[in-house]
Structure formats: C-alpha cells, structure tokens
Design an enzyme around this catalytic site. Structure first.
Site, PDB file in Angstrom:
ATOM      1  CE  LYS A  83      -3.880  -2.291   2.153  1.00 35.61           C
ATOM      2  NZ  LYS A  83      -4.478  -2.802   3.375  1.00 35.61           N
ATOM      3  CD  GLN A  89      -3.636  -4.459   6.594  1.00 38.58           C
ATOM      4  OE1 GLN A  89      -3.475  -3.504   5.842  1.00 38.58           O
ATOM      5  NE2 GLN A  89      -4.294  -5.535   6.219  1.00 38.58           N
ATOM      6  CG  ASP A 108     -10.156  -0.299   4.614  1.00 39.47           C
ATOM      7  OD1 ASP A 108      -9.904  -0.578   3.430  1.00 39.47           O
ATOM      8  OD2 ASP A 108      -9.481  -0.713   5.572  1.00 39.47           O
TER       9      ASP A 108
END
Ligand code: NAD
Length: 293
Positions: free
Chosen positions: A54, A98, A121
């Site tokens: 990422k 995460q 997200d």
C-alpha cells in the site's frame, strides 16, 4: 476454455494511472497532495506485506504515505488516540487501520473512531448506512473494484440476476448492496443457504467471497455468466507445493462462463488501486474541490 479472462492487473494499472493523473492535477491546480495513513498493529507477516504494498503504491501515485507501526500490546485507548491524531491531521485524507487487530482490541470500536470522511476502507457504520441508503459515502475497496470490473465488462447491469456467495461486512454485504444499486436482482447465499448450487445456477453474475477453496463448482455456472472470484486461498497440492486458488473451480467454470476473473491476477490487484482512488475522492471532498475527471 470459452470464457474471456478479466485481467485485474491491467484494470488496476489503468485505475492507478488515472489516480496518478488526478493527483498531478490536484497538486498543480489546488496545491493539494492527497495523503493516506496506514496504521499497523503488531508484526503479522501477511499484514506487513499488505502495508508495504500500500505504501509503495501510494508513493508511486504521487501521494503522501504515512505509516504508523504500533506494538501488538498497544492498548485500545492508545490505538484510538492515534486514530484521533490522524483524524485531526489536515495532511491525512485517508486512514486505514490494517485488520485483523490483536484479540484484546475491539475492532468495531477502532473502526468507529475513524472519521467517516477519512474512512477510505468504507467500513465505518456511517459509510455502510450511506451505501445502503444510496448516499455519498466511502465504499469498501474490494467490492467497489468488483463492480467497476463488472460494469466495464457488461455495461448496464440493470435487471440482471446476481448471486453473491458470502455475507461479510468487508466484501459480501457491500457487494450485494452495490449490485442492488445497479438495479440487479440480488440473492445473497451463505453458509446456511439450502441448495446453493441451484441458487448459483440462476445467476447472470456470480460473485464468490467465501474463503473456501473452489467451493463454487464449474457446473453450477450458467452458460455465459460473468464470474467474479474474490477468494484467495493457499492450498497444498499432492506434490507438496503450495498454490493460490479462488472460491471458484476455475478451469471448469471457465468452460461455461462468458467471463471470469482468475486467482491470482483478478480481484486482488484491484483492491489497492481502489484504495488509492478512494483516497483521492476523500481528499477532494475534504477540500471542497470537484474531483478531476
Ligand atoms: P469472511 O470469513 O468474513 O466471510 C465469509 C463468508 O462466506 C461468510 O459470510 C459465510 O457465511 C460465507 N460462507 C462460509 N462458508 C460457506 C459455505 N460453505 N457456503 C456458503 N457460504 C459460506 O471472509 P471475507 O473477508 O468476506 O473474505 C472472503 C474471501 O475473500 C477470503 O478468501 C478472503 O481472503 C478474500 N478476500 C480477498 C480480497 C481481495 O482483495 N481480493 C479482499 C478481501 C477478502
């Protein structure tokens, strides 16, 4: 094999190119550099790889990348304090914590602490609510990538029968919602569904997001259907070597499908590309700027 292969790598490369072009415009015309902050708790090797990828992709797109590593014994309060710090940082437009988090931390509480505008997200309950009610929130990256590939392949999805296998909040549920928003007739199949093969056989679009290797058999697929395989499963073959497979039996499904995503190289590469796209969208909304075309 009769199906055409939906090349997720090429599609993702295209999305990343578009993102980089938009970032360039935002820098030149608005002095705005979108920034993505990723918080990683602990040293899970798979999560470390995701975070590294990422970071690399964010920098390659010309954006700012902020990485925050925390020990796996960090308290929930300290993690939420870090998220709050990022919520208040004007250089950060997207925040991603995460997952999975260590057992002593309540994941939902951490996700709810992310400012919904920075929740790239799309897991915050406000963003799920906005997706369910047709509002303008942040949409989870993997299902958004799937719908982009479906629309690219099929054009208008209106009226098509779609089956989503799996009902997680990360993939299955938002995927079903996105298909519904495209006016598909949507069925969600899950671990308690009876006669799942009959449900899948009706579908013009099959999205499998289960996490069970090759659960969806090739002969369940309707002739000409479009198959999106989200699953990523590592299996050990008879010769002891390991191999990645999806949730769909690829070879036999490809005999019947009109188009299908492979594993690897299908949905997987799209997720990071869409994360970058979401970060650009978030940056524009926060700055009150129209997103460059
Ligand atoms: P999850 O475990 O949270 O959810 C799995 C879902 O599948 C559940 O809703 C469950 O009801 C359903 N299910 C389980 N067994 C079933 C069965 N036998 N029959 C029908 N339904 C069944 O998983 P998830 O986070 O949604 O991920 C699903 C898969 O997608 C995993 O393989 C994961 O690795 C992969 N994934 C890939 C990406 C990507 O970027 N490509 C992103 C997220 C997840």
């Amino acid at each position: 094999m009769t199906a055409s292969i939906i090349d997720g790598k090429a599609f993702a490369a295209n999305v990343k190119e578009t993102v980089a072009r938009k970032v360039e415009t935002l820098k030149n015309d608005h002095d705005l550099t979108p920034g993505l902050a990723v918080v990683l708790v602990g040293e899970d090797p798979a999560s470390q790889v995701y975070v590294r990828n990422k970071n690399k992709s964010t920098v390659a797109a010309g954006m700012n990348s902020f990485e925050h590593l925390m020990n796996d014994d960090v308290s929930e309060a300290d993690l939420i304090a870090k998220v709050n710090e990022l919520n208040n940082d004007p250089a950060v437009h997207g925040i991603l914590v995460q997952l999975p988090l260590p057992k002593h931390i309540n994941e939902a509480a951490v996700i709810e602490s992310i400012s919904p505008e920075k929740d790239v997200d799309g897991f915050h309950v406000i963003n799920s609510g906005l997706l369910a009610t047709g509002g303008k929130g942040m949409v989870p990256c993997t299902p958004l990538g799937c719908i982009m590939m479906l629309k690219d392949k099929l054009g208008n999805l209106s009226g098509l029968d779609a089956v989503v296998v799996g009902r997680s909040n990360i993939v299955g549920n938002p995927m079903a919602q996105l298909l519904l928003n495209e006016s598909c007739t949507v069925t969600i199949a899950h671990s308690r569904t009876k006669n799942i093969e009959d449900v899948v056989r009706r579908a013009d679009i099959v999205v499998a997001a289960v996490g069970v290797p090759e659960l969806v058999k090739g002969d369940w697929i309707k002739e000409g259907a479009t198959v999106i395989d989200v699953g990523i499963n590592r299996i050990t073959k008879d010769d002891g070597k390991t191999k990645l497979v999806g949730d769909v039996e690829f070879d036999s499904a490809a005999e019947r499908a009109g188009a299908i995503t492979p594993v690897p190289g299908g949905v997987g590469p799209m997720t990071i590309a869409v994360l970058l796209a979401n970060t650009v969208t978030a940056a524009c909304r926060q700055a009150g700027i129209e997103e460059p075309a």
